[in-house]
Design a protein around this motif. Structure first.
Motif, PDB file in Angstrom:
ATOM      1  N   MET A   6       0.828  -1.196   0.000  1.00  0.00           N
ATOM      2  CA  MET A   6       0.000   0.000   0.000  1.00  0.00           C
ATOM      3  C   MET A   6       0.863   1.247   0.000  1.00  0.00           C
ATOM      4  SD  MET A   6      -2.771   1.157   2.943  1.00  0.00           S
ATOM      5  CE  MET A   6      -3.838  -0.270   2.704  1.00  0.00           C
ATOM      6  N   ALA A 228      -3.250   3.444 -12.360  1.00  0.00           N
ATOM      7  CA  ALA A 228      -3.882   2.278 -11.767  1.00  0.00           C
ATOM      8  C   ALA A 228      -4.338   1.300 -12.828  1.00  0.00           C
ATOM      9  CB  ALA A 228      -5.070   2.715 -10.911  1.00  0.00           C
ATOM     10  N   ARG A 232      -2.426  -3.924 -10.349  1.00  0.00           N
ATOM     11  CA  ARG A 232      -1.351  -3.229  -9.651  1.00  0.00           C
ATOM     12  C   ARG A 232      -1.476  -1.727  -9.910  1.00  0.00           C
ATOM     13  NH1 ARG A 232       4.295  -6.264  -9.551  1.00  0.00           N
ATOM     14  NH2 ARG A 232       2.833  -7.685  -8.487  1.00  0.00           N
ATOM     15  N   ASP A 245       0.294  -2.875  -4.531  1.00  0.00           N
ATOM     16  CA  ASP A 245      -0.965  -3.598  -4.702  1.00  0.00           C
ATOM     17  C   ASP A 245      -2.150  -2.644  -4.603  1.00  0.00           C
ATOM     18  OD1 ASP A 245       0.239  -6.072  -5.073  1.00  0.00           O
ATOM     19  OD2 ASP A 245       0.249  -6.522  -2.934  1.00  0.00           O
ATOM     20  N   HIS A 246      -2.023  -1.608  -3.751  1.00  0.00           N
ATOM     21  CA  HIS A 246      -3.083  -0.618  -3.589  1.00  0.00           C
ATOM     22  C   HIS A 246      -2.472   0.761  -3.377  1.00  0.00           C
ATOM     23  CE1 HIS A 246      -5.321  -4.310  -2.447  1.00  0.00           C
ATOM     24  NE2 HIS A 246      -6.348  -3.688  -3.005  1.00  0.00           N
ATOM     25  N   VAL A 248      -3.787   4.530  -1.836  1.00  0.00           N
ATOM     26  CA  VAL A 248      -4.847   5.157  -1.058  1.00  0.00           C
ATOM     27  C   VAL A 248      -4.748   6.667  -1.227  1.00  0.00           C
ATOM     28  CG1 VAL A 248      -5.843   5.472   1.237  1.00  0.00           C
ATOM     29  CG2 VAL A 248      -4.791   3.281   0.620  1.00  0.00           C
ATOM     30  N   ARG A 362     -13.537   1.719  -2.948  1.00  0.00           N
ATOM     31  CA  ARG A 362     -12.771   1.488  -4.162  1.00  0.00           C
ATOM     32  C   ARG A 362     -13.178   2.467  -5.259  1.00  0.00           C
ATOM     33  NH1 ARG A 362     -10.183  -3.288  -3.321  1.00  0.00           N
ATOM     34  NH2 ARG A 362     -11.198  -4.773  -1.896  1.00  0.00           N
ATOM     35  N   ARG A 368      -7.820  -1.400  -7.323  1.00  0.00           N
ATOM     36  CA  ARG A 368      -6.557  -1.215  -6.604  1.00  0.00           C
ATOM     37  C   ARG A 368      -6.389   0.210  -6.074  1.00  0.00           C
ATOM     38  NH1 ARG A 368      -4.429  -6.173  -5.376  1.00  0.00           N
ATOM     39  NH2 ARG A 368      -4.980  -7.603  -7.062  1.00  0.00           N
ATOM     40  N   LEU A 369      -7.321   1.065  -6.417  1.00  0.00           N
ATOM     41  CA  LEU A 369      -7.271   2.467  -6.018  1.00  0.00           C
ATOM     42  C   LEU A 369      -8.353   2.702  -4.964  1.00  0.00           C
ATOM     43  CD1 LEU A 369      -5.827   5.134  -6.689  1.00  0.00           C
ATOM     44  CD2 LEU A 369      -7.502   5.485  -8.502  1.00  0.00           C
ATOM     45  N   LEU A 370      -7.934   3.086  -3.756  1.00  0.00           N
ATOM     46  CA  LEU A 370      -8.844   3.249  -2.629  1.00  0.00           C
ATOM     47  C   LEU A 370      -8.942   4.725  -2.247  1.00  0.00           C
ATOM     48  CD1 LEU A 370      -7.577   0.265  -0.432  1.00  0.00           C
ATOM     49  CD2 LEU A 370      -9.425   0.257  -2.134  1.00  0.00           C
ATOM     50  N   ALA A 394      -8.161  -3.430   1.532  1.00  0.00           N
ATOM     51  CA  ALA A 394      -6.876  -3.843   0.959  1.00  0.00           C
ATOM     52  C   ALA A 394      -6.611  -5.325   1.177  1.00  0.00           C
ATOM     53  CB  ALA A 394      -5.747  -3.015   1.564  1.00  0.00           C
TER      54      ALA A 394
END
Length: 413
Positions: A6, A228, A232, A245-246, A248, A362, A368-370, A394
């Protein structure tokens, strides 16, 4: 393998809470912000863990009182007309949500978050060893006019229906609780389950230190871009491209300015707030005291008395409005009697969507984008819960809360 599990853009209360929750869960985390943790808008608030604050700024009373709120020199609301004309979408959506039905719906969604707020922040306070920064004396709200006291009834009953605990106290009892008050008190309510912090920035600094002690990584630089995909995210930080992986987005009012984050077209506005600090004057009150008609709080801070609040609708980069600071000084003296010259002053930029609900969950652009921004007046209160929810997403856990009302793709009016 990605460089990080993250990467978080923003190190205010939201970003640091996300970072600490994720790291306590064992995720590899990079926290990026050009400024020290907690030094922005998170540092200057009214210090209150305001679990009672489920009523949105969007309230039918705003529509009824709009002319006087905008034109009176003693109004807690300031509006830049140039900014309003440049941003009609936000302004019109905000006013549309002041109608009775939308306002009630929004209050219900905020109450659902507030119900879990302490469970989100308390583990972080414990992990950071910051229990000494927390005071449990409740919050006292006062009304100085009969009209204001009567107008508060509907909102108080709505809070009670939504599970918020409060007790009516007589004007005499309120005066005994806070002898420093000089206002005539027509009505007073004690939100006895609320808590406050002696220094919000100190809490965030300790949380960040715990995050670092657990092996979390930080960089004093902004997230410059996000790319994004479905599997990934590539994040550019300080000129370096990193995989995660993410990612934020927790950059508060600046969340709309990160290229590739999918936030530029969201109606993210700014409710600018101000505070004045008076060194050596913390004894004036023993807990956060909100003066309803004044639109601000008097708070005992570790560094002195803080007068914090009001709302200014203006651009993110607009200069400081001296009239807002003069208002706080003048009204603060009405509330507490003569005060010395302030030892410091502050402007903060509350990130606010036109429906007063945060953006949590999300992105439609990529799973993958928070998103974790837009908490308006309650970022300090909801920071810990937001961090836990983001960590849940996540890790693919059920967050135990319906996040649909907070989706970026929702209708805002």
């Amino acid at each position: 393998m990605a460089d990080y599990d993250m990467v978080i853009a923003g190190a205010g209360i939201i970003g640091v809470s996300c970072a600490l929750w994720a790291r306590m869960r064992g995720l590899r985390v990079l926290l990026a912000d050009p400024n020290p943790p907690g030094s922005g808008t998170s540092s200057g608030n009214a210090c209150t863990l305001a679990t009672y604050a489920c009523l949105p700024v969007n309230d039918p009373s705003v529509l009824r009182s709009l002319p006087s709120l905008m034109l009176s020199g003693d109004s807690p609301l300031g509006v830049s007309y140039a900014h309003a004309l440049k941003n009609p979408r936000w302004m019109l959506a905000f006013l549309a949500n002041c109608r009775a039905a939308p306002s009630a719906r929004i209050a219900g969604h905020l109450a659902a978050l507030m119900e879990q707020a302490d469970d989100g922040i308390d583990p972080l306070i414990e992990a950071a060893g910051a229990q000494d920064l927390v005071e449990a004396r409740g919050q006292l709200n006062i009304w100085s006019t009969a009209a204001g006291a009567a107008a508060a009834e509907a909102g108080l009953q709505r809070r009670r229906a939504l599970g918020v605990a409060w007790r009516e106290v007589s004007p005499r009892e309120a005066q005994a609780m806070e002898p420093g008050l000089k206002l005539p008190i027509q009505r007073a309510v004690h939100f006895h389950q609320a808590r406050h912090l002696r220094n919000p920035q100190a809490l965030i600094a300790r949380m960040h230190q715990r995050f670092s002690d657990l092996g979390g990584s930080s960089v004093t630089a902004p997230v410059e871009a996000v790319q994004a995909g479905q599997d990934r995210v590539t994040v550019t930080v300080d000129g370096q491209r990193l995989s995660a992986d993410h990612a934020v987005i927790a950059a508060g009012a600046y969340s709309g300015r990160i290229p590739g984050a999918g936030t530029a077209d969201l109606p993210l506005g700014t409710e600018r707030g101000y505070h004045l600090m008076f060194q050596g004057e913390a004894h004036r009150v023993t807990r956060p005291v909100g003066w309803a008609e004044g639109g601000f709080y008097a708070v005992p801070h570790a560094d002195g008395l803080r007068l914090a609040g009001t709302v200014e609708i203006a651009g993110l980069d607009a200069p400081v409005n001296r009239q807002r600071l003069d208002y706080l000084a003048r009204r603060g003296a009405e509330m507490l009697g003569p005060l010395p010259a302030p030892s410091s002053e502050w402007l903060g930029r509350r990130p606010t969507m036109p429906d007063s609900l945060p953006v949590l969950g999300r992105s439609a652009r990529s799973p993958r984008l928070l998103y974790a921004f837009g908490h308006q007046h309650v970022g300090l209160t909801l920071g810990g819960l937001t961090g836990r929810l983001i960590a849940d997403l996540a890790q693919g856990r059920d967050p135990g809360l319906d996040l649909a009302p907070f989706a970026a793709s929702r209708r805002y009016a």
